[in-house]
Design an enzyme around this catalytic site. Structure first.
Site, PDB file in Angstrom:
ATOM      1  N   ASN A 264       0.865  -1.177   0.000  1.00  0.00           N
ATOM      2  CA  ASN A 264       0.000   0.000   0.000  1.00  0.00           C
ATOM      3  C   ASN A 264       0.899   1.224   0.000  1.00  0.00           C
ATOM      4  O   ASN A 264       1.402   1.647   1.043  1.00  0.00           O
ATOM      5  CB  ASN A 264      -0.918  -0.017   1.223  1.00  0.00           C
ATOM      6  CG  ASN A 264      -1.981   1.062   1.179  1.00  0.00           C
ATOM      7  OD1 ASN A 264      -1.885   2.022   0.420  1.00  0.00           O
ATOM      8  ND2 ASN A 264      -3.002   0.915   2.009  1.00  0.00           N
TER       9      ASN A 264
ATOM     10  N   ARG B 204      -2.079  -1.624  -4.183  1.00  0.00           N
ATOM     11  CA  ARG B 204      -3.120  -0.592  -4.247  1.00  0.00           C
ATOM     12  C   ARG B 204      -2.712   0.386  -5.336  1.00  0.00           C
ATOM     13  O   ARG B 204      -1.672   1.055  -5.242  1.00  0.00           O
ATOM     14  CB  ARG B 204      -3.241   0.131  -2.914  1.00  0.00           C
ATOM     15  CG  ARG B 204      -4.133   1.376  -2.964  1.00  0.00           C
ATOM     16  CD  ARG B 204      -4.226   2.035  -1.605  1.00  0.00           C
ATOM     17  NE  ARG B 204      -4.830   3.348  -1.688  1.00  0.00           N
ATOM     18  CZ  ARG B 204      -4.165   4.500  -1.571  1.00  0.00           C
ATOM     19  NH1 ARG B 204      -2.854   4.483  -1.352  1.00  0.00           N
ATOM     20  NH2 ARG B 204      -4.787   5.650  -1.658  1.00  0.00           N
TER      21      ARG B 204
ATOM     22  N   HIS C 187     -10.465   6.226  -2.777  1.00  0.00           N
ATOM     23  CA  HIS C 187     -10.590   5.572  -1.465  1.00  0.00           C
ATOM     24  C   HIS C 187     -11.531   4.369  -1.520  1.00  0.00           C
ATOM     25  O   HIS C 187     -12.085   3.949  -0.503  1.00  0.00           O
ATOM     26  CB  HIS C 187     -11.083   6.560  -0.390  1.00  0.00           C
ATOM     27  CG  HIS C 187     -10.085   7.608  -0.031  1.00  0.00           C
ATOM     28  ND1 HIS C 187     -10.404   8.945   0.016  1.00  0.00           N
ATOM     29  CD2 HIS C 187      -8.776   7.520   0.286  1.00  0.00           C
ATOM     30  CE1 HIS C 187      -9.325   9.646   0.348  1.00  0.00           C
ATOM     31  NE2 HIS C 187      -8.324   8.802   0.528  1.00  0.00           N
TER      32      HIS C 187
ATOM     33  N   ARG D 198      -3.932  19.133   0.373  1.00  0.00           N
ATOM     34  CA  ARG D 198      -4.722  19.344  -0.833  1.00  0.00           C
ATOM     35  C   ARG D 198      -5.925  20.220  -0.528  1.00  0.00           C
ATOM     36  O   ARG D 198      -6.508  20.146   0.554  1.00  0.00           O
ATOM     37  CB  ARG D 198      -5.189  18.002  -1.403  1.00  0.00           C
ATOM     38  CG  ARG D 198      -4.107  17.264  -2.173  1.00  0.00           C
ATOM     39  CD  ARG D 198      -4.565  15.870  -2.567  1.00  0.00           C
ATOM     40  NE  ARG D 198      -4.136  14.874  -1.599  1.00  0.00           N
ATOM     41  CZ  ARG D 198      -4.613  13.640  -1.539  1.00  0.00           C
ATOM     42  NH1 ARG D 198      -5.563  13.256  -2.374  1.00  0.00           N
ATOM     43  NH2 ARG D 198      -4.162  12.794  -0.634  1.00  0.00           N
TER      44      ARG D 198
ATOM     45  N   GLU E 248      -7.341  -1.410   4.290  1.00  0.00           N
ATOM     46  CA  GLU E 248      -7.172  -1.544   2.845  1.00  0.00           C
ATOM     47  C   GLU E 248      -6.323  -2.756   2.488  1.00  0.00           C
ATOM     48  O   GLU E 248      -6.582  -3.432   1.486  1.00  0.00           O
ATOM     49  CB  GLU E 248      -6.526  -0.268   2.285  1.00  0.00           C
ATOM     50  CG  GLU E 248      -7.418   0.957   2.388  1.00  0.00           C
ATOM     51  CD  GLU E 248      -6.679   2.255   2.130  1.00  0.00           C
ATOM     52  OE1 GLU E 248      -7.291   3.169   1.541  1.00  0.00           O
ATOM     53  OE2 GLU E 248      -5.502   2.367   2.511  1.00  0.00           O
TER      54      GLU E 248
END
Length: 396
Positions: A9, A92, A180, A240, A378
């Site tokens: 990841n 990922r 996501h 961001r 994840e």
């Protein structure tokens, strides 16, 4: 000897990984760790499922070049679990574009297609694909599988998928994709396990971390989300900006004489919590600060999060369940409480004691909306996808 899958990841500065035994129906974590090539002395740290230290090594930057730390990961796995145990590496990958709605075995052709999507995720896509190339160089026969953050949102339909631009741009792939997805998919699955009566209800998952977005679900499927063509849109994030008037971008280029590259750097690296506060992108630092600028950044984060929860509720036609996840969503009780207060008009009532203790179910009894804190995973979601692909397609 069990069949295993190594899950990578990739983040902006380090790579989290987990090794999973896929012999059973549910992958079992064997070890986890961190591979950091961005420190002065790049390091590899491996821990057991309970967090116990298993292995650690640091190297000079020159010695870690060329994928040597990845080679160390593979060597550790083979030494501890057997050379033939590793069936595949799962990655990922942030952007899958229009072509990929589920996990795929990576080939030269698919890698080239994913590299072509870099303009849609310039901060993330190269970082996700770099380990793919490194592992292909040091272990060319090893199967590598891509799992996509966009895949969970692949069914987004108009009008939620559209921008108000001429149709020729949508035909070229300029549309809302969402991100996501691996986190949202895992959390939606956990909700179905712990509260099956809510699985089909109107649910919003708030993945709040350095990157942040919301997902509106009905019947466990994504029908709207706050990120769009790129991971820049939507909520205020660590560095961001989130949603912004496009006129601001025109102003920066025409009147501040900023280049496209300078604007891109501003929006991805100098904005968000860091830009507003001028202090830090780290929520923990801002919560501990007494500076007025830190409070202003937190207020904007909460304001925009609550505002866009209401927007997602409009898509759903109401709200039955709100779930917090991600680093901030799971650990910042103050942020959960503040968002809940702003959503009180929607019937959200968060119980202070349950929230402070970060219990799984944190709403008051009289709340019209069920509120949960569900940790995401994840890596486990990627392991599940890889196991299913290996079993279904007999990947060797």
């Amino acid at each position: 000897m069990s069949d295993t899958v190594l899950v990578l990841n990739s983040g902006s500065s380090s790579i989290k990984f987990g090794l999973f035994d896929i012999a059973a129906a549910e992958p079992a974590l064997l070890c986890k760790g961190l591979l950091d090539e961005h420190e002065e002395k790049p390091r590899l740290a491996v821990k057991g499922p309970a967090g116990e230290d298993l292995f650690e090594i640091s190297k000079q930057a020159a010695d870690a070049a060329g994928g040597h730390l990845f080679a160390d990961v593979l060597a550790f796995i083979e030494d501890r679990f057997g050379r033939r145990s590793l069936r595949a590496v799962g990655h990922r990958i942030v952007h899958g574009g229009l072509d990929y709605s589920g996990p795929v075995v990576l080939t030269d052709d698919s890698i080239a297609k994913l590299e072509a999507l870099t303009p849609l995720a310039p901060l993330h896509q190269p970082r996700c694909l770099a380990p793919v190339r490194t592992l292909a160089a040091i272990r060319p026969g090893l199967t590598q599988i891509a799992c996509f953050d966009t895949a969970f949102h692949h069914g987004l339909a108009p009008p939620a998928s559209r921008f108000a631009l001429p149709g020729r741009f949508e035909a070229r792939g300029v549309r809302r994709y969402g991100f996501h997805g691996l986190s949202f998919e895992y959390v939606a699955g956990r909700l179905a396990e712990i509260a099956p009566e809510l699985a089909a209800k109107r649910t919003i998952i708030a993945h709040l971390g350095n990157g942040a977005s919301l997902c509106a679900l009905r019947d466990g499927r994504s029908i709207d989300t706050t990120m769009g063509l790129t991971p820049l849109d939507g909520l205020v994030m660590g560095t961001r900006c989130g949603a912004i008037d496009p006129g601001v971008l025109l102003y920066l280029q025409k009147h501040e004489n900023m280049s496209v590259e300078e604007v891109q750097h501003l929006l991805y690296h100098e904005s968000g919590l860091f830009g507003v506060s001028g202090i830090s992108a780290d929520m923990r630092t801002l919560l501990a600060s007494r500076e007025a600028a830190a409070r202003e950044a937190l207020d904007l984060f909460v304001f925009r999060a609550a505002q866009q929860v209401a927007m997602m509720a409009t898509t759903l036609g109401g709200l039955d369940c709100l779930i917090f996840t991600g680093g901030i969503g799971e650990h910042a009780r103050e942020i959960r409480s503040a968002i809940g207060e702003r959503l009180a008009w929607m019937g959200v009532r968060i119980d202070a004691a349950s929230n402070d203790a970060a219990r799984e179910h944190i709403n008051k009894n009289d709340s019209m909306v069920e509120v949960f804190v569900i940790p995401t995973n994840e890596e486990r979601m990627i392991a599940r996808h890889c196991a299913a692909l290996i079993r279904g397609r007999h990947v060797t």
